[in-house]
Design an enzyme around this catalytic site. Sequence first.
Site, PDB file in Angstrom:
ATOM      1  N   HIS A  74     -13.571   4.625   7.721  1.00  0.00           N
ATOM      2  CA  HIS A  74     -12.877   3.374   7.341  1.00  0.00           C
ATOM      3  C   HIS A  74     -13.354   2.872   5.968  1.00  0.00           C
ATOM      4  O   HIS A  74     -13.885   1.769   5.848  1.00  0.00           O
ATOM      5  CB  HIS A  74     -13.072   2.290   8.419  1.00  0.00           C
ATOM      6  CG  HIS A  74     -11.986   1.245   8.398  1.00  0.00           C
ATOM      7  ND1 HIS A  74     -11.563   0.575   9.517  1.00  0.00           N
ATOM      8  CD2 HIS A  74     -11.249   0.733   7.368  1.00  0.00           C
ATOM      9  CE1 HIS A  74     -10.610  -0.307   9.186  1.00  0.00           C
ATOM     10  NE2 HIS A  74     -10.409  -0.216   7.892  1.00  0.00           N
ATOM     11  N   ILE A 133       0.841  -1.209   0.000  1.00  0.00           N
ATOM     12  CA  ILE A 133       0.000   0.000   0.000  1.00  0.00           C
ATOM     13  C   ILE A 133       0.870   1.250   0.000  1.00  0.00           C
ATOM     14  O   ILE A 133       0.619   2.194  -0.768  1.00  0.00           O
ATOM     15  CB  ILE A 133      -0.992  -0.032   1.184  1.00  0.00           C
ATOM     16  CG1 ILE A 133      -1.965  -1.207   1.014  1.00  0.00           C
ATOM     17  CG2 ILE A 133      -1.757   1.299   1.294  1.00  0.00           C
ATOM     18  CD1 ILE A 133      -2.880  -1.478   2.207  1.00  0.00           C
ATOM     19  N   GLU A 160     -12.833   2.626  16.830  1.00  0.00           N
ATOM     20  CA  GLU A 160     -13.906   2.957  15.886  1.00  0.00           C
ATOM     21  C   GLU A 160     -15.057   1.955  16.001  1.00  0.00           C
ATOM     22  O   GLU A 160     -14.807   0.797  16.314  1.00  0.00           O
ATOM     23  CB  GLU A 160     -13.352   2.996  14.441  1.00  0.00           C
ATOM     24  CG  GLU A 160     -12.781   1.685  13.952  1.00  0.00           C
ATOM     25  CD  GLU A 160     -12.073   1.813  12.601  1.00  0.00           C
ATOM     26  OE1 GLU A 160     -11.232   2.715  12.435  1.00  0.00           O
ATOM     27  OE2 GLU A 160     -12.368   0.986  11.721  1.00  0.00           O
ATOM     28  N   ASP A 176      -8.926   7.959   8.137  1.00  0.00           N
ATOM     29  CA  ASP A 176      -9.936   6.980   7.718  1.00  0.00           C
ATOM     30  C   ASP A 176     -10.123   5.904   8.786  1.00  0.00           C
ATOM     31  O   ASP A 176     -11.071   5.133   8.718  1.00  0.00           O
ATOM     32  CB  ASP A 176      -9.496   6.320   6.397  1.00  0.00           C
ATOM     33  CG  ASP A 176     -10.561   5.422   5.782  1.00  0.00           C
ATOM     34  OD1 ASP A 176     -11.742   5.837   5.759  1.00  0.00           O
ATOM     35  OD2 ASP A 176     -10.233   4.305   5.335  1.00  0.00           O
ATOM     36  N   GLY A 196     -11.278   2.616   3.279  1.00  0.00           N
ATOM     37  CA  GLY A 196     -10.106   2.240   2.469  1.00  0.00           C
ATOM     38  C   GLY A 196     -10.398   1.188   1.411  1.00  0.00           C
ATOM     39  O   GLY A 196     -10.000   1.332   0.261  1.00  0.00           O
ATOM     40  N   SER A 197     -11.059   0.123   1.794  1.00  0.00           N
ATOM     41  CA  SER A 197     -11.288  -0.975   0.839  1.00  0.00           C
ATOM     42  C   SER A 197     -12.724  -0.982   0.316  1.00  0.00           C
ATOM     43  O   SER A 197     -13.147  -1.951  -0.323  1.00  0.00           O
ATOM     44  CB  SER A 197     -10.990  -2.316   1.512  1.00  0.00           C
ATOM     45  OG  SER A 197     -11.894  -2.540   2.587  1.00  0.00           O
ATOM     46  N   ALA A 238      -4.206   3.421   7.860  1.00  0.00           N
ATOM     47  CA  ALA A 238      -3.729   2.090   8.282  1.00  0.00           C
ATOM     48  C   ALA A 238      -4.545   1.569   9.463  1.00  0.00           C
ATOM     49  O   ALA A 238      -5.512   0.818   9.275  1.00  0.00           O
ATOM     50  CB  ALA A 238      -2.247   2.163   8.603  1.00  0.00           C
ATOM     51  N   ARG A 239      -4.185   1.993  10.658  1.00  0.00           N
ATOM     52  CA  ARG A 239      -4.935   1.614  11.851  1.00  0.00           C
ATOM     53  C   ARG A 239      -4.912   2.772  12.850  1.00  0.00           C
ATOM     54  O   ARG A 239      -3.873   3.418  13.041  1.00  0.00           O
ATOM     55  CB  ARG A 239      -4.330   0.375  12.525  1.00  0.00           C
ATOM     56  CG  ARG A 239      -4.660  -0.943  11.848  1.00  0.00           C
ATOM     57  CD  ARG A 239      -6.145  -1.305  11.972  1.00  0.00           C
ATOM     58  NE  ARG A 239      -6.458  -2.584  11.373  1.00  0.00           N
ATOM     59  CZ  ARG A 239      -6.914  -2.748  10.116  1.00  0.00           C
ATOM     60  NH1 ARG A 239      -7.110  -1.704   9.336  1.00  0.00           N
ATOM     61  NH2 ARG A 239      -7.197  -3.957   9.671  1.00  0.00           N
TER      62      ARG A 239
HETATM   63  C1  DGY Z   1      -8.159  -4.326   6.096  1.00  0.00           C
HETATM   64  O1  DGY Z   1      -8.389  -5.159   5.207  1.00  0.00           O
HETATM   65  O2  DGY Z   1      -7.354  -4.537   7.003  1.00  0.00           O
HETATM   66  C2  DGY Z   1      -8.850  -3.035   6.008  1.00  0.00           C
HETATM   67  O3  DGY Z   1      -8.669  -2.243   7.113  1.00  0.00           O
HETATM   68  C3  DGY Z   1     -10.332  -3.200   5.725  1.00  0.00           C
HETATM   69  O4  DGY Z   1     -10.641  -2.077   4.942  1.00  0.00           O
END
Ligand code: DGY
Length: 321
Positions: free
Chosen positions: A286, A159, A268, A263, A288-289, A238-239
């Site tokens: 959140h 990423i 959360e 994000d 991201g995906s 990320a986290r």
């Molecule tokens: C993951 O896959 O770890 C992501 O945080 C989910 O979007």
Amino acid sequence: MSLPRVLVTRKLPADVEARLKRDYAPLLNEEDRLFSAGELAARAEGMDAVLATVTDKLDAAAINALPGSVRIIATFSVGYDHIDVAAAAKRGITVTNTPGVLTHATADITLLLLLGAARGAGWGEAMIRQKTWQNWAPSGPLGTDVTGKRLGILGMGRIGQAVALRARAVGMEIHYHNRSRLSEAGEQGAQYHESPEALFAQSDILSINCASTPQTRGLINARTLALLPEGAIVVNSARGDIVDDEALIAALQSGKVAAAGLDVYAGEPDIHPGYRGLSNTFLLPHLGSATRETRNAMGFCALDNLDAFFAGKAPPNPVTP
Ligand code: DGY
């Protein structure tokens, strides 16, 4: 021969559930309810596998509460900090994740956070929604250019590298820290820093792209934020627990950090309330995906792991302690 029984902890995309129904005997979560560890253990009774997500806290107690029938936990995520992998290994439970398939979606969101924070997309949109926009004004409020700025990437895995690709396209200079240095070809001119601290001192914009581990949790704190250039921008896709929220909020209030694009959050969806009141934050839930293509790919990747496991083969994406 009976099909392997799979406990699915969340509602998954329709095509993923269709494949699950075709190849497995799944116990689905039609209402998409979040289960407590106790409920999860009860639902796992008689199951061969658990298809989990980042909202399942599979700590040692939750893992130990799973029935002996469970032999694999396939998480629908690349991150696996929600799973005590060592506790699973002790019980002989295989753990797998979904790397690779969400790289581009997550890097896209990172660029959105970066631009959103730098250009004031949070306060800009609020002006429209709250009807406080009076007129075009030469003197502000103003954001900051990203072209020509130094982007510090903390964690140069898949990423991080995809973020670098996008940031180069908007004319940023790439710096990074990673546990191991990339090859010259992998770096593509990015400047490596031996320590996170050395990276922070060179980061006009800091993008957090590392995993949450005992080494990175709380790494962005009052001490490390002080190393950033005055008026830096912080981006996190990320986290949340990599950031000490109190410290980042104080830095956003003082102007040490000019803006943040976030994000992900500790705890959360109950994010630190301090973020909401700040106009210099650009906040997403959140995402991201969160694209149709990527969520399908994550589901299919989790199923590929289960398919290999139940065919007696090594799953493609095992996670080890
Ligand atoms: C993951 O896959 O770890 C992501 O945080 C989910 O979007």
